[in-house]
Design a protein around this motif. Structure first.
Motif, short mmCIF file in Angstrom:
data_model
loop_
_atom_site.label_atom_id
_atom_site.label_comp_id
_atom_site.label_asym_id
_atom_site.label_seq_id
_atom_site.Cartn_x
_atom_site.Cartn_y
_atom_site.Cartn_z
N GLN A 288 0.83 -1.21 0.00
CA GLN A 288 0.00 0.00 0.00
C GLN A 288 0.86 1.26 0.00
O GLN A 288 0.50 2.27 -0.62
CB GLN A 288 -0.96 0.01 1.19
N THR A 289 2.01 1.21 0.67
CA THR A 289 2.90 2.37 0.69
C THR A 289 3.50 2.61 -0.69
O THR A 289 3.56 3.75 -1.17
CB THR A 289 4.00 2.18 1.74
N ALA A 290 3.93 1.53 -1.34
CA ALA A 290 4.49 1.67 -2.69
C ALA A 290 3.44 2.21 -3.66
O ALA A 290 3.73 3.06 -4.51
CB ALA A 290 5.01 0.32 -3.18
N TYR A 291 2.20 1.73 -3.53
CA TYR A 291 1.12 2.22 -4.39
C TYR A 291 0.86 3.71 -4.14
O TYR A 291 0.74 4.51 -5.10
CB TYR A 291 -0.15 1.41 -4.15
N PHE A 292 0.76 4.11 -2.88
CA PHE A 292 0.50 5.52 -2.57
C PHE A 292 1.65 6.39 -3.07
O PHE A 292 1.41 7.47 -3.65
CB PHE A 292 0.30 5.69 -1.07
N SER A 293 2.87 5.95 -2.87
CA SER A 293 4.02 6.73 -3.36
C SER A 293 3.98 6.86 -4.87
O SER A 293 4.29 7.93 -5.42
CB SER A 293 5.33 6.09 -2.90
N ASP A 294 3.60 5.79 -5.57
CA ASP A 294 3.45 5.88 -7.02
C ASP A 294 2.41 6.92 -7.40
O ASP A 294 2.61 7.70 -8.34
CB ASP A 294 3.04 4.52 -7.59
N CYS A 295 1.29 6.94 -6.68
CA CYS A 295 0.25 7.94 -6.97
C CYS A 295 0.79 9.35 -6.80
O CYS A 295 0.53 10.23 -7.63
CB CYS A 295 -0.95 7.72 -6.05
N ILE A 296 1.54 9.58 -5.73
CA ILE A 296 2.12 10.91 -5.50
C ILE A 296 3.10 11.27 -6.61
O ILE A 296 3.06 12.37 -7.18
CB ILE A 296 2.81 10.96 -4.12
#
Length: 357
Positions: A288-296
């Motif tokens: 979930q952290t990797a996904y959120f960072s990708d979104c940012i």
């Protein structure tokens, strides 16, 4: 690769057990600050994870102005989520917020508004949306693998330590917001629509842990078209995490299906055909952290955004009111434009390297 810098806000058990070990497993995220009231713990954790900056809660605004991090991970008691998140968003700091998103509809709406006004990203920490088994279950049901889904049942329970803040009514503790939210979220996405009515009951025995909150919460949600979802969540049961959805032509069961410590396993039954699948043993928090960072980094909104957290809040509060009054409660929640999908999954390896204080 550019990395999103995170400040851990609330360095308690879930941060120590799950979030902090996971971040170094990603290739696009790093921790650069800890914000907590326990300075001794902060010193030990920052040394262990090589995190350069530490702040106490009374220096939170100073931390937000420091330029030392791009995003916060909010792992505070439920009643504090809104305040700490809004303060970050107003400074243009992105926010990954543990479930439930807040403790009222008004708080959720204020958090969403703060994100919209500042342009900072807000994501509700639905780790299972980035996990392959959960996403595949949703895909199969939506594709008609079990026919028309008609009813769902979930069980999520464990023992809760007597010192845990989740036992405090003032922190909106209890099994419903802490564990029941997983069942609500799974049912919503498996049915592919929002519930319209809730009935519920809670109970407690004579265990002193449950003076302020319920020991057990059970609910039934009615969905458009007549589908029903029932679940039970408890802080005083053996560790069980499973759900099953039954359709007109088959059923799908996840066992385990909700915890983060073990890989999900699926049983799909359709007539005499039975398919068993064990999914990859990934780090949910890293995913979930990797996904959120990708979104940012890509300048796009998370699909598990603030409105997704708000959708569960409509159901949770209706369930709470139904249990309090003994009367069915109508739920009015706008439809979600999307559901978890394979593009959200991130295959992040687990690690055994962690420090528990």
């Amino acid at each position: 690769m550019q990395k999103i810098r995170y400040a851990v806000v609330g360095a308690g058990w879930i941060s120590q057990e799950a979030f902090m070990p996971a971040v170094p497993q990603t290739d696009n995220s790093q921790m650069t600050a800890i914000i907590t009231g326990n300075e001794e713990a902060a010193a030990k954790l920052s040394n262990f994870y090589d995190i350069p900056h530490r702040f106490t809660y009374d220096r939170y605004d100073e931390a937000l102005q420091s330029g030392l991090f791009d995003a916060v991970y909010i792992a505070l008691p439920n009643h504090l989520h809104a305040d700490y998140t809004i303060r970050a968003l107003k400074r243009g700091i992105h926010a990954l917020v543990e479930k439930p998103l807040a403790s009222s509809i008004a708080e959720c709406e204020a958090m969403i508004a703060a994100a919209d006004e500042s342009g900072a990203r807000l994501m509700t920490a639905y780790r299972l949306h980035c996990e392959p088994g959960t996403v595949e279950a949703i895909r199969l049901v939506s594709s008609g693998a079990i026919g028309e889904p008609r009813f769902f049942h979930g069980i999520f329970c464990d023992q809760m330590g007597s010192a845990n803040h989740r036992l405090k009514a003032g922190a909106w503790g209890g099994p419903l917001p802490d564990m029941g939210v997983y069942c609500v979220n799974a049912a919503r996405h498996l049915f592919g629509t929002e519930p319209v009515e809730a009935v519920a009951m809670g109970s407690r025995g004579d265990d002193p842990r449950f003076r302020e909150i319920k020991e057990i919460d059970s609910a039934i949600l009615r969905f458009p078209g007549g589908g029903l979802a029932s679940f039970t969540a408890s802080f005083n049961g053996a560790a069980v995490d499973t759900y099953r959805i039954v359709g007109t032509e088959g059923d799908l069961e996840m066992r385990p299906g909700l915890r983060f410590e073990t890989p999900t396993r699926m049983t799909l039954r359709r007539g005499k055909e039975v398919t068993e699948t064990e999914f990859a043993d990934i780090d949910h928090f890293g995913a979930q952290t990797a996904y959120f960072s990708d979104c940012i980094l890509q300048g796009k909104a998370s699909e598990s955004d603030g409105a997704e957290g708000l959708a569960d809040m409509y159901a949770l509060l209706a369930i709470e009111e139904a249990a309090r009054t003994g009367r069915a409660q109508t739920i009015t929640s706008p439809p979600r434009p999307h559901h978890p999908h394979a593009g959200m999954v991130r295959m992040v390896d687990r690690t055994e390297r962690r420090l528990l204080l």
